[in-house]
Design a protein around this motif. Structure first.
Motif, PDB file in Angstrom:
ATOM      1  N   LYS A 148      38.630  61.906  13.854  1.00  0.00           N
ATOM      2  CA  LYS A 148      40.081  61.869  13.724  1.00  0.00           C
ATOM      3  C   LYS A 148      40.717  63.111  14.330  1.00  0.00           C
ATOM      4  O   LYS A 148      41.746  63.026  15.011  1.00  0.00           O
ATOM      5  CB  LYS A 148      40.465  61.743  12.251  1.00  0.00           C
ATOM      6  CG  LYS A 148      41.960  61.606  12.009  1.00  0.00           C
ATOM      7  CD  LYS A 148      42.265  61.412  10.530  1.00  0.00           C
ATOM      8  CE  LYS A 148      43.762  61.260  10.294  1.00  0.00           C
ATOM      9  NZ  LYS A 148      44.074  61.069   8.848  1.00  0.00           N
ATOM     10  N   LYS A 149      40.104  64.275  14.108  1.00  0.00           N
ATOM     11  CA  LYS A 149      40.706  65.526  14.567  1.00  0.00           C
ATOM     12  C   LYS A 149      40.474  65.785  16.055  1.00  0.00           C
ATOM     13  O   LYS A 149      41.364  66.313  16.735  1.00  0.00           O
ATOM     14  CB  LYS A 149      40.139  66.693  13.761  1.00  0.00           C
ATOM     15  CG  LYS A 149      40.812  68.027  14.057  1.00  0.00           C
ATOM     16  CD  LYS A 149      40.329  69.126  13.125  1.00  0.00           C
ATOM     17  CE  LYS A 149      41.037  70.442  13.409  1.00  0.00           C
ATOM     18  NZ  LYS A 149      40.572  71.522  12.506  1.00  0.00           N
ATOM     19  N   HIS A 150      39.318  65.397  16.577  1.00  0.00           N
ATOM     20  CA  HIS A 150      38.979  65.763  17.958  1.00  0.00           C
ATOM     21  C   HIS A 150      38.661  64.570  18.859  1.00  0.00           C
ATOM     22  O   HIS A 150      38.931  64.620  20.055  1.00  0.00           O
ATOM     23  CB  HIS A 150      37.771  66.708  17.961  1.00  0.00           C
ATOM     24  CG  HIS A 150      37.982  67.989  17.216  1.00  0.00           C
ATOM     25  ND1 HIS A 150      38.778  69.005  17.704  1.00  0.00           N
ATOM     26  CD2 HIS A 150      37.516  68.418  16.020  1.00  0.00           C
ATOM     27  CE1 HIS A 150      38.785  70.016  16.840  1.00  0.00           C
ATOM     28  NE2 HIS A 150      38.029  69.680  15.811  1.00  0.00           N
ATOM     29  N   GLY A 151      38.084  63.516  18.300  1.00  0.00           N
ATOM     30  CA  GLY A 151      37.637  62.405  19.146  1.00  0.00           C
ATOM     31  C   GLY A 151      38.749  61.498  19.611  1.00  0.00           C
ATOM     32  O   GLY A 151      38.690  60.971  20.726  1.00  0.00           O
ATOM     33  N   THR A 152      39.777  61.292  18.775  1.00  0.00           N
ATOM     34  CA  THR A 152      40.827  60.343  19.124  1.00  0.00           C
ATOM     35  C   THR A 152      41.666  60.793  20.314  1.00  0.00           C
ATOM     36  O   THR A 152      42.345  59.969  20.935  1.00  0.00           O
ATOM     37  CB  THR A 152      41.747  60.090  17.918  1.00  0.00           C
ATOM     38  OG1 THR A 152      42.239  61.350  17.419  1.00  0.00           O
ATOM     39  CG2 THR A 152      41.002  59.379  16.803  1.00  0.00           C
ATOM     40  N   CYS A 153      41.635  62.086  20.633  1.00  0.00           N
ATOM     41  CA  CYS A 153      42.354  62.585  21.813  1.00  0.00           C
ATOM     42  C   CYS A 153      41.388  63.135  22.857  1.00  0.00           C
ATOM     43  O   CYS A 153      41.751  63.966  23.683  1.00  0.00           O
ATOM     44  CB  CYS A 153      43.380  63.644  21.416  1.00  0.00           C
ATOM     45  SG  CYS A 153      44.943  62.923  20.845  1.00  0.00           S
ATOM     46  N   SER A 154      40.142  62.665  22.804  1.00  0.00           N
ATOM     47  CA  SER A 154      39.169  63.014  23.838  1.00  0.00           C
ATOM     48  C   SER A 154      39.314  62.027  24.991  1.00  0.00           C
ATOM     49  O   SER A 154      40.258  61.220  25.033  1.00  0.00           O
ATOM     50  CB  SER A 154      37.752  62.945  23.256  1.00  0.00           C
ATOM     51  OG  SER A 154      37.406  61.591  22.983  1.00  0.00           O
ATOM     52  N   ASP A 155      38.375  62.055  25.921  1.00  0.00           N
ATOM     53  CA  ASP A 155      38.383  61.089  27.021  1.00  0.00           C
ATOM     54  C   ASP A 155      37.841  59.729  26.582  1.00  0.00           C
ATOM     55  O   ASP A 155      37.787  58.805  27.396  1.00  0.00           O
ATOM     56  CB  ASP A 155      37.558  61.624  28.197  1.00  0.00           C
ATOM     57  CG  ASP A 155      38.300  62.696  28.981  1.00  0.00           C
ATOM     58  OD1 ASP A 155      39.421  62.414  29.428  1.00  0.00           O
ATOM     59  OD2 ASP A 155      37.768  63.812  29.130  1.00  0.00           O
ATOM     60  N   TYR A 156      37.453  59.613  25.315  1.00  0.00           N
ATOM     61  CA  TYR A 156      36.834  58.369  24.842  1.00  0.00           C
ATOM     62  C   TYR A 156      37.501  57.907  23.530  1.00  0.00           C
ATOM     63  O   TYR A 156      36.817  57.666  22.531  1.00  0.00           O
ATOM     64  CB  TYR A 156      35.327  58.585  24.613  1.00  0.00           C
ATOM     65  CG  TYR A 156      34.727  59.560  25.593  1.00  0.00           C
ATOM     66  CD1 TYR A 156      34.390  59.176  26.890  1.00  0.00           C
ATOM     67  CD2 TYR A 156      34.529  60.895  25.235  1.00  0.00           C
ATOM     68  CE1 TYR A 156      33.868  60.076  27.797  1.00  0.00           C
ATOM     69  CE2 TYR A 156      34.011  61.799  26.142  1.00  0.00           C
ATOM     70  CZ  TYR A 156      33.681  61.393  27.422  1.00  0.00           C
ATOM     71  OH  TYR A 156      33.182  62.296  28.319  1.00  0.00           O
ATOM     72  N   PRO A 157      38.821  57.785  23.495  1.00  0.00           N
ATOM     73  CA  PRO A 157      39.502  57.495  22.227  1.00  0.00           C
ATOM     74  C   PRO A 157      39.126  56.153  21.608  1.00  0.00           C
ATOM     75  O   PRO A 157      39.231  55.988  20.398  1.00  0.00           O
ATOM     76  CB  PRO A 157      40.982  57.542  22.606  1.00  0.00           C
ATOM     77  CG  PRO A 157      41.005  57.226  24.063  1.00  0.00           C
ATOM     78  CD  PRO A 157      39.756  57.838  24.626  1.00  0.00           C
ATOM     79  N   ASP A 158      38.717  55.209  22.447  1.00  0.00           N
ATOM     80  CA  ASP A 158      38.350  53.892  21.933  1.00  0.00           C
ATOM     81  C   ASP A 158      36.847  53.647  22.029  1.00  0.00           C
ATOM     82  O   ASP A 158      36.388  52.506  21.939  1.00  0.00           O
ATOM     83  CB  ASP A 158      39.104  52.794  22.700  1.00  0.00           C
ATOM     84  CG  ASP A 158      38.836  52.833  24.198  1.00  0.00           C
ATOM     85  OD1 ASP A 158      38.292  53.854  24.682  1.00  0.00           O
ATOM     86  OD2 ASP A 158      39.172  51.848  24.886  1.00  0.00           O
ATOM     87  N   ASP A 159      36.083  54.733  22.209  1.00  0.00           N
ATOM     88  CA  ASP A 159      34.633  54.607  22.381  1.00  0.00           C
ATOM     89  C   ASP A 159      33.915  55.719  21.621  1.00  0.00           C
ATOM     90  O   ASP A 159      33.358  56.637  22.217  1.00  0.00           O
ATOM     91  CB  ASP A 159      34.278  54.654  23.873  1.00  0.00           C
ATOM     92  CG  ASP A 159      32.831  54.332  24.159  1.00  0.00           C
ATOM     93  OD1 ASP A 159      32.096  53.999  23.204  1.00  0.00           O
ATOM     94  OD2 ASP A 159      32.424  54.427  25.327  1.00  0.00           O
ATOM     95  N   PRO A 160      33.919  55.661  20.286  1.00  0.00           N
ATOM     96  CA  PRO A 160      33.285  56.725  19.511  1.00  0.00           C
ATOM     97  C   PRO A 160      31.792  56.845  19.747  1.00  0.00           C
ATOM     98  O   PRO A 160      31.239  57.942  19.641  1.00  0.00           O
ATOM     99  CB  PRO A 160      33.587  56.342  18.066  1.00  0.00           C
ATOM    100  CG  PRO A 160      33.916  54.891  18.095  1.00  0.00           C
ATOM    101  CD  PRO A 160      34.543  54.645  19.430  1.00  0.00           C
TER     102      PRO A 160
END
Length: 265
Positions: A148-160
């Motif tokens: 939530k803090k870092h992944g959702t605004c990474s280059d992979y927001p829909d690909d955890p």
């Protein structure tokens, strides 16, 4: 002959027309885009990812100063997170639907137990919640927080799955981070130089304090990676911008100087 009331009415009409004409002239002279800008202030553009920071924590220091950890405590560096950073070495803020960082809709954290099942065993070993690393529920709480803090605004927001696998791959590709033994003390600069000699890139060093707050400890070694091309995970190690932790141009945390001595528990 007009009555006085008729003259007053005519005068009032003339004054009204004059005021309306002046108001129209003023509005006509204004730039319509300026009016729109003031009435509907545009959202600030989302920050651009400059690089990624892989944060590796030393469990004996984290569990002897920050957390109360259930055994067993790992005796190797584990992943704290992989964080997209901007050009000022500030974390990219979490996703906000009112000012989104991506056109894609991020995967909700509650979907992680399904998305991460293929790598669950590896995450438990290499990216545990140190407070209770054998508790899968506690681990997912940690991973959901990082997502939530870092992944959702990474280059992979829909690909955890790709986001978490990228950190696992980087960590598994590092056999040695530092070569000195435990129960020894070093300056921040010596630790940074050691990492450079081993990995050929300067890290960021994070310190914490022991429970009595009398000794600075080596808590985390953070490694920086260039932002990859679209569709690729981070892989190119680069020098970190700041060896000490910095936020908004100020050093934060217990270590304030490269000459500070830190203990490696």
């Amino acid at each position: 002959m007009w009555s006085i009331s008729k003259y007053l009415l005519l005068a009032a009409v003339v004054v009204c027309l004059s005021v309306c004409f002046r108001l129209y002239s003023q509005l006509a002279s204004l730039n319509i885009t300026t009016l729109i800008h003031h009435q509907f202030k545009a959202s600030a553009p989302p920050p651009t990812i400059s690089f990624y920071k892989l944060s590796l924590q030393w469990p004996p220091a984290a569990c002897h100063g920050m957390y109360t950890c259930k055994p067993p405590i790992p005796s190797d560096f584990t992943i704290h997170g992989i964080w997209p950073q901007d050009s000022n070495d500030e974390p990219i803020p979490p996703y906000n639907k009112n000012n989104p960082c991506t056109l894609k809709t991020p995967t909700p954290p509650t979907d992680l137990p399904i998305k991460l099942r293929p790598i669950e065993v590896y995450l438990t070993s290499i990216w545990p919640n140190l407070v209770d690393g054998l508790n899968l529920t506690a681990n997912y709480q940690f991973w959901e927080y990082e997502w939530k803090k870092h992944g959702t605004c990474s280059d992979y927001p829909d690909d955890p799955l790709t986001y978490f696998k990228s950190a696992l791959k980087l960590r598994l590709g590092i056999k040695t981070i530092v070569r000195f033994g435990r129960q020894t003390s070093w300056t921040v600069k010596q630790v940074a130089d050691e990492v450079f000699h081993v990995l050929k890139a300067y890290p960021q060093i994070a310190c914490n304090l022991n429970p009595s707050r009398t000794q600075k400890q080596l808590w985390e070694i953070r490694l920086c990676y260039d932002r990859p091309n679209p569709g690729q995970p981070p892989h190119t190690l680069i020098n970190c911008t700041n060896i000490l932790r910095v936020s908004k141009g100020k050093i934060i945390g217990p270590c304030k100087s490269l000459s500070d001595t830190i203990f490696f528990p």
